[in-house]
Enzyme design. Sequence first.
Site, mmCIF file in Angstrom:
data_model
loop_
_atom_site.group_PDB
_atom_site.id
_atom_site.type_symbol
_atom_site.label_atom_id
_atom_site.label_comp_id
_atom_site.label_asym_id
_atom_site.label_seq_id
_atom_site.Cartn_x
_atom_site.Cartn_y
_atom_site.Cartn_z
ATOM 1 N N GLY A 199 -7.712 7.408 -0.368
ATOM 2 C CA GLY A 199 -7.028 8.526 0.282
ATOM 3 C C GLY A 199 -5.795 8.093 1.037
ATOM 4 O O GLY A 199 -5.434 8.685 2.060
ATOM 5 N N ASN A 244 5.329 6.319 -5.856
ATOM 6 C CA ASN A 244 3.984 6.611 -6.357
ATOM 7 C C ASN A 244 3.886 8.107 -6.619
ATOM 8 O O ASN A 244 3.608 8.886 -5.714
ATOM 9 C CB ASN A 244 2.972 6.149 -5.301
ATOM 10 C CG ASN A 244 1.553 6.453 -5.682
ATOM 11 O OD1 ASN A 244 1.299 7.018 -6.750
ATOM 12 N ND2 ASN A 244 0.632 6.085 -4.829
ATOM 13 N N LYS A 267 0.846 -1.181 0.000
ATOM 14 C CA LYS A 267 0.000 0.000 0.000
ATOM 15 C C LYS A 267 0.896 1.250 0.000
ATOM 16 O O LYS A 267 1.987 1.236 0.579
ATOM 17 C CB LYS A 267 -0.882 0.006 1.256
ATOM 18 C CG LYS A 267 -1.771 1.235 1.425
ATOM 19 C CD LYS A 267 -2.833 1.320 0.364
ATOM 20 C CE LYS A 267 -3.526 2.675 0.329
ATOM 21 N NZ LYS A 267 -4.288 2.852 -0.942
ATOM 22 N N GLY A 268 0.443 2.321 -0.646
ATOM 23 C CA GLY A 268 1.180 3.575 -0.642
ATOM 24 C C GLY A 268 1.470 4.004 0.785
ATOM 25 O O GLY A 268 0.562 4.086 1.619
ATOM 26 N N GLY A 313 -4.009 -6.280 -9.811
ATOM 27 C CA GLY A 313 -4.609 -5.411 -8.805
ATOM 28 C C GLY A 313 -6.018 -5.830 -8.449
ATOM 29 O O GLY A 313 -6.231 -6.787 -7.686
ATOM 30 N N THR A 354 -4.402 4.365 -11.465
ATOM 31 C CA THR A 354 -5.810 4.437 -11.857
ATOM 32 C C THR A 354 -6.127 5.675 -12.691
ATOM 33 O O THR A 354 -5.406 6.669 -12.668
ATOM 34 C CB THR A 354 -6.701 4.445 -10.604
ATOM 35 O OG1 THR A 354 -6.280 5.524 -9.769
ATOM 36 C CG2 THR A 354 -6.598 3.145 -9.844
ATOM 37 N N CYS A 408 -0.539 9.478 -7.502
ATOM 38 C CA CYS A 408 -1.727 9.423 -6.667
ATOM 39 C C CYS A 408 -2.199 10.838 -6.398
ATOM 40 O O CYS A 408 -1.597 11.563 -5.607
ATOM 41 C CB CYS A 408 -1.412 8.719 -5.360
ATOM 42 S SG CYS A 408 -2.878 8.411 -4.393
ATOM 43 N N ASN A 418 -12.052 3.906 -6.735
ATOM 44 C CA ASN A 418 -11.702 3.989 -5.327
ATOM 45 C C ASN A 418 -11.221 5.392 -4.992
ATOM 46 O O ASN A 418 -10.650 6.097 -5.827
ATOM 47 C CB ASN A 418 -10.650 2.938 -4.946
ATOM 48 C CG ASN A 418 -9.237 3.416 -5.191
ATOM 49 O OD1 ASN A 418 -8.692 4.204 -4.406
ATOM 50 N ND2 ASN A 418 -8.629 2.957 -6.273
ATOM 51 N N GLY A 438 -2.977 -2.850 -14.983
ATOM 52 C CA GLY A 438 -4.233 -2.221 -15.376
ATOM 53 C C GLY A 438 -5.195 -3.222 -15.983
ATOM 54 O O GLY A 438 -5.122 -3.522 -17.175
HETATM 55 C C1 LIG Z 1 -8.421 0.096 -3.814
HETATM 56 C C2 LIG Z 1 -7.173 0.479 -4.548
HETATM 57 C C3 LIG Z 1 -6.137 1.126 -3.888
HETATM 58 C C4 LIG Z 1 -4.990 1.487 -4.549
HETATM 59 N N1 LIG Z 1 -3.964 2.102 -3.872
HETATM 60 C C5 LIG Z 1 -2.803 2.390 -4.512
HETATM 61 C C6 LIG Z 1 -1.697 2.942 -3.824
HETATM 62 O O1 LIG Z 1 -1.741 3.145 -2.615
HETATM 63 N N2 LIG Z 1 -0.559 3.245 -4.505
HETATM 64 C C7 LIG Z 1 -0.475 3.014 -5.856
HETATM 65 O O2 LIG Z 1 0.567 3.296 -6.460
HETATM 66 N N3 LIG Z 1 -1.508 2.465 -6.543
HETATM 67 C C8 LIG Z 1 -2.660 2.156 -5.908
HETATM 68 N N4 LIG Z 1 -3.701 1.578 -6.609
HETATM 69 C C9 LIG Z 1 -3.557 1.361 -8.047
HETATM 70 C C10 LIG Z 1 -3.190 -0.083 -8.370
HETATM 71 O O3 LIG Z 1 -1.933 -0.407 -7.852
HETATM 72 C C11 LIG Z 1 -3.176 -0.291 -9.899
HETATM 73 O O4 LIG Z 1 -2.211 0.572 -10.458
HETATM 74 C C12 LIG Z 1 -4.523 -0.009 -10.528
HETATM 75 O O5 LIG Z 1 -5.553 -0.480 -9.713
HETATM 76 C C13 LIG Z 1 -4.674 -0.628 -11.899
HETATM 77 O O6 LIG Z 1 -4.562 -2.015 -11.852
HETATM 78 P P1 LIG Z 1 -5.837 -3.006 -11.782
HETATM 79 O O7 LIG Z 1 -6.772 -2.596 -12.856
HETATM 80 O O8 LIG Z 1 -5.257 -4.372 -11.981
HETATM 81 O O9 LIG Z 1 -6.430 -2.842 -10.427
HETATM 82 C C14 LIG Z 1 -4.864 1.212 -5.932
HETATM 83 C C15 LIG Z 1 -5.900 0.551 -6.595
HETATM 84 C C16 LIG Z 1 -7.048 0.185 -5.936
HETATM 85 C C17 LIG Z 1 -8.134 -0.507 -6.689
#
Ligand SMILES: Cc1cc2nc3c(=O)[nH]c(=O)nc-3n(C[C@H](O)[C@H](O)[C@H](O)COP(=O)(O)O)c2cc1C
Lengths: 319, 319, 281, 281
Positions: free
Chosen positions: B75, B130, B48-49, B268, B195, B133, B72, B246
């Site tokens: 935060g 990151n 997690k970030g 993810g 995202t 974000c 999502n 993604g």
């Molecule tokens: C609930 C949630 C929380 C996320 N938190 C972070 C984060 O803290 N730091 C980060 O770099 N990406 C975060 N992401 C992005 C994911 O790492 C990923 O880049 C993004 O969801 C796209 O991949 P996916 O379609 O396979 O989920 C988050 C994604 C989701 C769905």
Amino acid sequence: MTAPDLRVDLGRGLILPNPVGLASGTAGYGFELRQLIDVDRLGALFTKGTTLHPRDGNPPPRVAEVRGGMLNAIGLQNPGVEHVASAYAPEFSRWGVPVVVNVAGGNVEDYLQCLDRLERAEGLAGYELNISCPNIANGLDFGRDPAAAGRLVAAARSRTGRHLMVKLSPNVTDIAAVARAVEEAGADSVSAVNTYVGMKIHRGIRAPVLPGRGTGGLSGPVIKTLALAAVAEVRRAVRIPVVGVGGIMDAGDALEFLIAGADAIQVGTATFVNPTASLEVLDGLTEIATRAGVRRLRELRGPALPAMPPAGIEPASTG
Amino acid sequence: MTAPDLRVDLGRGLILPNPVGLASGTAGYGFELRQLIDVDRLGALFTKGTTLHPRDGNPPPRVAEVRGGMLNAIGLQNPGVEHVASAYAPEFSRWGVPVVVNVAGGNVEDYLQCLDRLERAEGLAGYELNISCPNIANGLDFGRDPAAAGRLVAAARSRTGRHLMVKLSPNVTDIAAVARAVEEAGADSVSAVNTYVGMKIHRGIRAPVLPGRGTGGLSGPVIKTLALAAVAEVRRAVRIPVVGVGGIMDAGDALEFLIAGADAIQVGTATFVNPTASLEVLDGLTEIATRAGVRRLRELRGPALPAMPPAGIEPASTG
Amino acid sequence: MSGPVSDLGRARDESGEVVAVEGLDGGMVEITARLPHLAATARPGEFAQLRAWGGVDPLLRRPFSVAWTAGELCSFVLEAVGAGTRLLVGLRPGDPLQALGPLGNGFPLDPVPVRAVIVSGGLGCAPFPLLVRELRRRGCADVIVLSGAATASRLYPAARFRRGEDSVRVVETTDDGSRGRRGLVTELVADACDETAAVYACGPNPMLAAVARTLQRLARPPRRAHVSLEAPMGCGFGTCLGCALPASGGGWFLCCRQGPVREVSEVDWPGLLALPPAHVA
Amino acid sequence: MSGPVSDLGRARDESGEVVAVEGLDGGMVEITARLPHLAATARPGEFAQLRAWGGVDPLLRRPFSVAWTAGELCSFVLEAVGAGTRLLVGLRPGDPLQALGPLGNGFPLDPVPVRAVIVSGGLGCAPFPLLVRELRRRGCADVIVLSGAATASRLYPAARFRRGEDSVRVVETTDDGSRGRRGLVTELVADACDETAAVYACGPNPMLAAVARTLQRLARPPRRAHVSLEAPMGCGFGTCLGCALPASGGGWFLCCRQGPVREVSEVDWPGLLALPPAHVA
Ligand SMILES: Cc1cc2nc3c(=O)[nH]c(=O)nc-3n(C[C@H](O)[C@H](O)[C@H](O)COP(=O)(O)O)c2cc1C
Ligand SMILES: Cc1cc2nc3c(=O)[nH]c(=O)nc-3n(C[C@H](O)[C@H](O)[C@H](O)COP(=O)(O)OP(=O)(O)OC[C@H]3O[C@@H](n4cnc5c(N)ncnc54)[C@H](O)[C@@H]3O)c2cc1C
Ligand SMILES: Cc1cc2nc3c(=O)[nH]c(=O)nc-3n(C[C@H](O)[C@H](O)[C@H](O)COP(=O)(O)OP(=O)(O)OC[C@H]3O[C@@H](n4cnc5c(N)ncnc54)[C@H](O)[C@@H]3O)c2cc1C
Ligand SMILES: Cc1cc2nc3c(=O)[nH]c(=O)nc-3n(C[C@H](O)[C@H](O)[C@H](O)COP(=O)(O)O)c2cc1C
Ligand code: FES
Ligand code: FES
């Protein structure tokens, strides 16, 4: 329940009879679709992107389906402005639907010459400046750079008293900045959004399906969530009307765009799936507005905006 | 058919045992998922970030499902770097899976202090910066401005000899420019993408479902087509390894990212749908590679790239 | 993060099979599926993440309380309110049902209370058949269920709360008076409670908040009171941090791991009630 | 844009109902549906845009040649090659089928040729039952079908080309010699042609290109020759400009309106063969 007033005043004399238009590039110049549906009931028809010179477009394949959407790499195939102005525009004047010509170009001069020729034609309701089609020379510079977009629009503004809408690209860091720039430069309205850059990979041949760089413009329901965010952001950035487009398949989708701040909407890819989609959106919206008892569609936006503080107060949050 | 060598050398000593990682924010710090699946079989776990100070995150609702994906607005809820370094890192050193800490911050100093604390901890395989974000203060500036991203990465580079991956935002005009800037500033690899900014509208309450500005980060299968284009573009822009992320739901999706130019991938949102998804992707990719008779996964990319001329020769085409 | 954190050690992802789908009055449906692991391990108030479709629309699993277990069988009580529940209530015997669970904190049973006051509003009934059985098994002699709904057809049948535990009293209320007492179920809480009681409540947030308010005002408050809450969930097992709900004293707790069952004083009730309606699925 | 442009005036979007789904050898399926407008108006070589699913995946309609019409019924011949065709071959009597058509340019029938040489490769058979009937109706006495496939099970049954027109000759070839002559169907074209003939061909692009090459070399070329081509389609009615194919003399033609049937000399054959394989659905 009285019937709601569906008219949308986009400014500078362009009053749409209703908020539902056919999106550029998905209805040609109207001739084909007129044979299939009653186009004259619609709020507007946005033509295929029109350029100074005729264009053959890109080599095939030009379209590829992906989950919930499609990629296109048409390459602005069109007969050129002369043909549009001389052969098509006279037809447009006989139609009930306002026809807005979508204008594209590789540099400012192209756009202006295109507009100049169209200015001499009757029967056009206005222009939609396509600054968001990344397929000709510097085409993308306009849509992606607020200053360049502003310069183009200011130049275009000086050439026409007709309604000037600007079609925004979503493939940018800050769509609000581009929207503000074109508003300041004299745009009467903005439409958002054009397609998103996407790629489909063929697992069998282990290569992209589309030729060249392998990318195309993504449209259809798969982009709705993104387009809604873009429309809401543009809505907060400018005072001029915003026309929402991106993944609208039915009246419920259209309603979401109105809630997000759109004054009117365009139906694009849905027409391919169902030629009658735009009319069904119109009938559905009319029913929704009638049931909700609103006099004007704008009232549907209602409680939505208060929930969205102006930009800067609270940052968008993800992760 | 001999078993393929699945290892991926991302540079500066980070060799993943295989190309399948868990994406940041979808696996916490690994503790929960370890109780459900054999995380140690995976190529990497991206935490997690993590920020300098603990963060409570955003008010609810924080997640909303849309067609084929989810929004999502967490935060960046996290316990802060001190807790991660002192309580979690010692655990990480006992795990078989390389743990990469995803680091987020509001300004350069935050990032650097965060890194400094992590540098004093054992058991970390590297960092994923990151810069994408958009939820804290100036967080988005880094991901959206190549120069700022470069400065941040250069500063981070000077603080660590560990592997430094940079997570790119897709919400930009020119992702290639950001990728090049962080490569030049010393990043060892990049991951793409974070995202996409999206909005879900609730028709009943006529407002966005998510609070605040109403936007959230879109993830899941709905973004795959866009993420593939972004990965292919980044691949062409830089020489360092690219980690694709993604919308990967299964091994076929992962293969598409490898074809588009990714050296490794992250799973993810799929983990939420199916906690075992990442392991199934790994097993599926292994089978695909074995069947294809390749010795190293990189060979799967094979014929794809010749079909994609270098940037500038032929413009991407839509419309 | 505050409050006890659920044990994920028992959770498993299981491919089950639907064995029965019963329609109850008013649109409620009870789905029973062969899910041996869940049936063997689920405790009252715990939930499972269900999926009964392929493809990506709906995408995420949906959380449901374990309503009943019998041998290898597990039951869930639900209603069609959106895409996922529509697909679930449309299941037929033989259809596959994927379940990840048990998840979340269940209702605390120790020490076994002298009296158990169960407050159920509408679909909030779901976790209670299992709770009733477990309380009785552990020797709680005095179990009373206060069951409320808008109208008679939306009352969960009293016999289904009891399932053979005939000593369990079920007192019904309806907003329109079409069955039982006219009024809100929360109005009965004060009378049913004494200091020996443990309160267990599940239902819409406003109802739970009314229960909390009632209990606060009691001269002889119950020895403990727990509510089961809902939040939109990404994962259900603590990794997405999506299911935050407002905790008393500030900050949030995760519904999926520090809930769904929560001590009544650990919830920020004004904060919960201020959530937008879309939050309540 | 070159070549005649199809008439959209007859096209209509019709909600039909499947009445029969017959499985043929080798995976081919013939679907018959009640589609009165299409049945009444479709001409040989024209196609319809079909949809037999809700939701958005698949999204677009899929184009299929009208293979046969009878009263209010229309038939299509197809095979499961992807998501859309998989759903179509899985249809059952009573299922709805949405059809937009007729679309595209059909095979030219005027003037009626003395001899018609039909060249069919695999699924390229689809438009020919209707063409055979129409040619016979209009008095073409000498209709010959050259039908080729990889192997016997993938040959479209001769009787289905004829459908009662017993004078029609069907000559079969298979690549592996498992039925009819061993070899490629294109090898028969030269012998079957004379200057009175009209050639009609449909099949994989390499086969059509071979037909074109063969005809070019003939001392006595047929009076005309047409091929039916495929392209991925967005709309099927000329508004998306997605279905471009390379035209002789440069530029493109739209498969949906300046095709799918095209005079053999109007196609840029090297250009067509150079298209990536993914282009051929
Ligand atoms: C609930 C949630 C929380 C996320 N938190 C972070 C984060 O803290 N730091 C980060 O770099 N990406 C975060 N992401 C992005 C994911 O790492 C990923 O880049 C993004 O969801 C796209 O991949 P996916 O379609 O396979 O989920 C988050 C994604 C989701 C769905
Ligand atoms: C721990 C826990 C236990 C639970 N146990 C149970 C249980 O035992 N039984 C039970 O019945 N439920 C239970 N729930 C609730 C249940 O999980 C939800 O009802 C379910 O997830 C809803 O899924 P859905 O796909 O049917 O609805 P969704 O599609 O998720 O939508 C929910 C509601 O919002 C509306 N909506 C969604 N999007 C829009 C939009 N754009 N515009 C307008 N309206 C919209 C829908 O129409 C619907 O009414 C529980 C929840 C939790 C957290
Ligand atoms: C005018 C016209 C008339 C036609 N008439 C007929 C007819 O009468 N009968 C008939 O059978 N067909 C006909 N066709 C062809 C038919 O339209 C196509 O076969 C059909 O559209 C395929 O749809 P699908 O969804 O099944 O396949 P799609 O999903 O569109 O895919 C087609 C092929 O590509 C593969 N593919 C797609 N994406 C990927 C990927 N990412 N990686 C690897 N592989 C991939 C699929 O597996 C499949 O083999 C006609 C076409 C045209 C243009
Ligand atoms: C095949 C196709 C061609 C398009 N051509 C143009 C064009 O010429 N000019 C333009 O501004 N937009 C063009 N667009 C973009 C659409 O007008 C619209 O902005 C986009 O498709 C999103 O809407 P939708 O999801 O409803 O299709 C085209 C879209 C498609 C699918
Ligand atoms: S639902 Fe993901 S953390 Fe609770
Ligand atoms: S398929 Fe759209 S123009 Fe031919």
